[in-house]
Write a protein that holds these residues in place. Structure first.
Motif, PDB file in Angstrom:
ATOM      1  N   SER A 198      34.684 -52.104  -3.280  1.00 55.14           N
ATOM      2  CA  SER A 198      33.957 -50.928  -3.719  1.00 55.14           C
ATOM      3  C   SER A 198      33.872 -49.941  -2.563  1.00 55.14           C
ATOM      4  CB  SER A 198      32.547 -51.334  -4.165  1.00 55.14           C
ATOM      5  OG  SER A 198      31.717 -50.208  -4.319  1.00 55.14           O
ATOM      6  N   ARG A 199      33.768 -48.681  -2.903  1.00 54.55           N
ATOM      7  CA  ARG A 199      33.530 -47.660  -1.885  1.00 54.55           C
ATOM      8  C   ARG A 199      32.049 -47.291  -1.807  1.00 54.55           C
ATOM      9  NH1 ARG A 199      38.574 -46.685  -0.303  1.00 54.55           N
ATOM     10  NH2 ARG A 199      40.253 -46.636  -1.836  1.00 54.55           N
ATOM     11  N   LEU A 200      31.219 -48.058  -2.491  1.00 53.22           N
ATOM     12  CA  LEU A 200      29.783 -47.888  -2.366  1.00 53.22           C
ATOM     13  C   LEU A 200      29.330 -48.365  -0.990  1.00 53.22           C
ATOM     14  CD1 LEU A 200      28.721 -49.385  -5.819  1.00 53.22           C
ATOM     15  CD2 LEU A 200      28.812 -46.955  -5.220  1.00 53.22           C
ATOM     16  N   ALA A 201      28.133 -47.991  -0.598  1.00 51.70           N
ATOM     17  CA  ALA A 201      27.568 -48.485   0.655  1.00 51.70           C
ATOM     18  C   ALA A 201      27.456 -50.007   0.596  1.00 51.70           C
ATOM     19  CB  ALA A 201      26.200 -47.865   0.890  1.00 51.70           C
ATOM     20  N   ALA A 202      27.635 -50.650   1.754  1.00 54.95           N
ATOM     21  CA  ALA A 202      27.646 -52.116   1.801  1.00 54.95           C
ATOM     22  C   ALA A 202      26.363 -52.725   1.256  1.00 54.95           C
ATOM     23  CB  ALA A 202      27.889 -52.582   3.232  1.00 54.95           C
ATOM     24  N   ASP A 203      25.228 -52.010   1.386  1.00 57.10           N
ATOM     25  CA  ASP A 203      23.961 -52.554   0.915  1.00 57.10           C
ATOM     26  C   ASP A 203      23.609 -52.109  -0.498  1.00 57.10           C
ATOM     27  OD1 ASP A 203      23.519 -49.914   1.492  1.00 57.10           O
ATOM     28  OD2 ASP A 203      21.710 -50.244   2.697  1.00 57.10           O
ATOM     29  N   ALA A 204      24.568 -51.471  -1.182  1.00 53.26           N
ATOM     30  CA  ALA A 204      24.336 -51.056  -2.570  1.00 53.26           C
ATOM     31  C   ALA A 204      24.644 -52.230  -3.493  1.00 53.26           C
ATOM     32  CB  ALA A 204      25.219 -49.864  -2.913  1.00 53.26           C
ATOM     33  N   PRO A 205      23.656 -52.710  -4.246  1.00 50.76           N
ATOM     34  CA  PRO A 205      23.900 -53.891  -5.086  1.00 50.76           C
ATOM     35  C   PRO A 205      24.637 -53.584  -6.381  1.00 50.76           C
ATOM     36  CG  PRO A 205      21.639 -53.164  -5.338  1.00 50.76           C
ATOM     37  CD  PRO A 205      22.243 -52.283  -4.283  1.00 50.76           C
ATOM     38  N   ALA A 206      24.922 -52.318  -6.631  1.00 47.05           N
ATOM     39  CA  ALA A 206      25.588 -51.948  -7.881  1.00 47.05           C
ATOM     40  C   ALA A 206      27.035 -52.438  -7.899  1.00 47.05           C
ATOM     41  CB  ALA A 206      25.556 -50.432  -8.053  1.00 47.05           C
ATOM     42  N   ILE A 207      27.585 -52.527  -9.105  1.00 41.46           N
ATOM     43  CA  ILE A 207      28.997 -52.837  -9.300  1.00 41.46           C
ATOM     44  C   ILE A 207      29.668 -51.595  -9.870  1.00 41.46           C
ATOM     45  CG2 ILE A 207      30.649 -54.254 -10.591  1.00 41.46           C
ATOM     46  CD1 ILE A 207      28.567 -56.474 -10.603  1.00 41.46           C
ATOM     47  N   GLU A 208      30.782 -51.184  -9.288  1.00 37.10           N
ATOM     48  CA  GLU A 208      31.522 -50.052  -9.823  1.00 37.10           C
ATOM     49  C   GLU A 208      32.223 -50.459 -11.120  1.00 37.10           C
ATOM     50  OE1 GLU A 208      32.726 -47.347  -5.966  1.00 37.10           O
ATOM     51  OE2 GLU A 208      34.207 -48.724  -6.797  1.00 37.10           O
ATOM     52  N   ALA A 217      48.586 -48.222 -12.465  1.00 34.32           N
ATOM     53  CA  ALA A 217      49.197 -47.619 -13.646  1.00 34.32           C
ATOM     54  C   ALA A 217      49.560 -48.701 -14.668  1.00 34.32           C
ATOM     55  CB  ALA A 217      50.450 -46.841 -13.244  1.00 34.32           C
ATOM     56  N   ARG A 218      49.319 -48.398 -15.949  1.00 30.07           N
ATOM     57  CA  ARG A 218      49.657 -49.302 -17.049  1.00 30.07           C
ATOM     58  C   ARG A 218      48.919 -50.633 -16.972  1.00 30.07           C
ATOM     59  NH1 ARG A 218      54.087 -47.610 -19.849  1.00 30.07           N
ATOM     60  NH2 ARG A 218      54.399 -49.705 -20.668  1.00 30.07           N
ATOM     61  N   ASP A 219      47.796 -50.657 -16.260  1.00 36.38           N
ATOM     62  CA  ASP A 219      47.006 -51.880 -16.120  1.00 36.38           C
ATOM     63  C   ASP A 219      45.576 -51.559 -16.543  1.00 36.38           C
ATOM     64  OD1 ASP A 219      45.598 -54.128 -15.386  1.00 36.38           O
ATOM     65  OD2 ASP A 219      46.591 -54.358 -13.457  1.00 36.38           O
ATOM     66  N   ASN A 220      45.210 -52.004 -17.739  1.00 36.18           N
ATOM     67  CA  ASN A 220      43.894 -51.695 -18.289  1.00 36.18           C
ATOM     68  C   ASN A 220      42.879 -52.798 -18.050  1.00 36.18           C
ATOM     69  OD1 ASN A 220      44.922 -49.286 -19.304  1.00 36.18           O
ATOM     70  ND2 ASN A 220      45.454 -50.196 -21.283  1.00 36.18           N
ATOM     71  N   PHE A 221      43.179 -53.723 -17.162  1.00 36.64           N
ATOM     72  CA  PHE A 221      42.332 -54.904 -17.028  1.00 36.64           C
ATOM     73  C   PHE A 221      41.741 -55.065 -15.638  1.00 36.64           C
ATOM     74  CE2 PHE A 221      45.431 -55.629 -20.397  1.00 36.64           C
ATOM     75  CZ  PHE A 221      44.575 -55.841 -21.463  1.00 36.64           C
ATOM     76  N   VAL A 222      41.501 -53.955 -14.955  1.00 39.51           N
ATOM     77  CA  VAL A 222      40.680 -53.975 -13.749  1.00 39.51           C
ATOM     78  C   VAL A 222      39.371 -53.292 -14.123  1.00 39.51           C
ATOM     79  CG1 VAL A 222      40.424 -53.232 -11.354  1.00 39.51           C
ATOM     80  CG2 VAL A 222      42.669 -53.928 -12.209  1.00 39.51           C
ATOM     81  N   TYR A 223      38.324 -54.083 -14.239  1.00 36.06           N
ATOM     82  CA  TYR A 223      37.066 -53.578 -14.762  1.00 36.06           C
ATOM     83  C   TYR A 223      36.056 -53.187 -13.686  1.00 36.06           C
ATOM     84  CZ  TYR A 223      38.766 -55.907 -19.010  1.00 36.06           C
ATOM     85  OH  TYR A 223      39.521 -56.310 -20.077  1.00 36.06           O
ATOM     86  N   TRP A 224      36.075 -53.894 -12.531  1.00 41.43           N
ATOM     87  CA  TRP A 224      34.958 -53.801 -11.602  1.00 41.43           C
ATOM     88  C   TRP A 224      35.426 -53.602 -10.160  1.00 41.43           C
ATOM     89  CZ3 TRP A 224      31.653 -53.821 -15.398  1.00 41.43           C
ATOM     90  CH2 TRP A 224      31.788 -54.729 -16.454  1.00 41.43           C
ATOM     91  N   GLY A 225      34.507 -53.052  -9.363  1.00 41.01           N
ATOM     92  CA  GLY A 225      34.657 -53.029  -7.908  1.00 41.01           C
ATOM     93  C   GLY A 225      33.361 -53.551  -7.312  1.00 41.01           C
ATOM     94  N   PHE A 226      33.449 -54.465  -6.341  1.00 49.42           N
ATOM     95  CA  PHE A 226      32.277 -55.186  -5.839  1.00 49.42           C
ATOM     96  C   PHE A 226      31.955 -54.808  -4.393  1.00 49.42           C
ATOM     97  CE2 PHE A 226      34.225 -57.797  -9.116  1.00 49.42           C
ATOM     98  CZ  PHE A 226      33.144 -58.095  -9.925  1.00 49.42           C
ATOM     99  N   SER A 227      30.691 -54.537  -4.155  1.00 55.81           N
ATOM    100  CA  SER A 227      30.204 -54.321  -2.797  1.00 55.81           C
ATOM    101  C   SER A 227      29.701 -55.650  -2.233  1.00 55.81           C
ATOM    102  CB  SER A 227      29.053 -53.311  -2.802  1.00 55.81           C
ATOM    103  OG  SER A 227      27.921 -53.874  -3.466  1.00 55.81           O
TER     104      SER A 227
END
Length: 265
Positions: A198-208, A217-227
């Motif tokens: 994730s490009r969120l701050a390291a202490d941000a508990p959110a999930i992108e 491209a042509r890949d619809n199955f990346v749902y999340w980014g994790f901090s």
């Protein structure tokens, strides 16, 4: 029919193997006779992992720059231990664990990558074909099971190390996946996790939350980014209070994160 324009998405060209992946492959140089190496290389229509089959002969893997994973896969972590490789694909890390002294290795994959390969590259791939080709060449004792990661409890055993590379960001329910893996850990065992960062701050508990196709491209199955903070909270939810973030880096323009999630001893 006249007056109707039909747009067909172009099939993505199969990328060349990166020099970095050949360096990774050299960590397990198979050293087969040239004729056997060429036969195995040519027997699979698309390779995900790069294997060093013989001097100068590699499978044309399309994976990119996985060298950063090697730091957490030393013999000190694997030797004498029971290892589960989740989402094994061609099995490079399963076989690496075996050669680095793991006493038992089980590789599982639901083989949904068959659809992913067809959608992106227009290649029809038989599930497990690359794994079987390498396993036969090296007389591997790794056990391969076609199985969804959410069902690993059906194996009926516990593992000291669970490898989960490139999977967590591709499941609709990351809590369910981590809980399934935590439930098969032996006391003191650990999940070696690598996933989309994730490009969120390291202490941000959110999930992108990613848009379909905005990561690859042509890949619809990346749902999340994790901090880091997000992974720590997920770990606590599934009962793994010790979460060590080993590395955060960018590979080919994409953030990645490597972490160890440990069970109580």
């Amino acid at each position: 029919m006249e007056g109707i324009a039909i747009t067909v998405e172009p099939i993505e060209p199969i990328p060349e193997t990166s020099p970095a992946e050949r360096v990774v492959a050299d960590e397990h140089a198979i050293g087969a006779p040239v004729a056997d190496a060429e036969r195995v290389r040519d027997s699979v229509p698309l390779w995900f992992h790069t294997f060093a089959l013989a001097p100068g002969i590699y499978t044309p893997g399309i994976a990119r720059d996985h060298g950063y994973r090697l730091a957490v896969l030393g013999a000190d972590r694997l030797a004498g231990r029971r290892v589960l490789d989740v989402g094994a694909f061609d099995g490079f890390y399963s076989f690496l664990a075996e050669v680095r002294g793991a006493r038992r290795v089980v590789a599982v994959d639901n083989e949904q990558y068959v659809d992913w390969v067809r959608a992106r590259f227009g290649v029809t791939l038989q599930g497990g074909v690359g794994f079987r080709a390498i396993a036969g060449m090296i007389a591997s004792r790794v056990e391969y099971r076609r199985m969804d990661a959410l069902h690993v409890h059906e194996l009926g055993e516990r593992f000291d190390v669970v490898l989960c590379f490139g999977i967590l960001h591709r499941v609709t329910n990351p809590v369910a996946l981590l809980r399934a893996l935590a439930d098969v850990l032996a006391p003191g065992g650990e999940i070696v996790l690598e996933t989309y960062g994730s490009r969120l701050a390291a202490d941000a508990p959110a999930i992108e939350v990613r848009e379909p196709g905005d990561v690859y491209a042509r890949d619809n199955f990346v749902y999340w980014g994790f901090s880091p903070a997000g992974l720590r909270r997920l770990g606590r939810i599934v009962g793994l209070d010790e979460v060590e973030v080993v590395d955060e880096l960018e590979i080919d323009g994409h953030p990645r994160i490597v972490a160890l999630l440990r069970a109580a001893g």
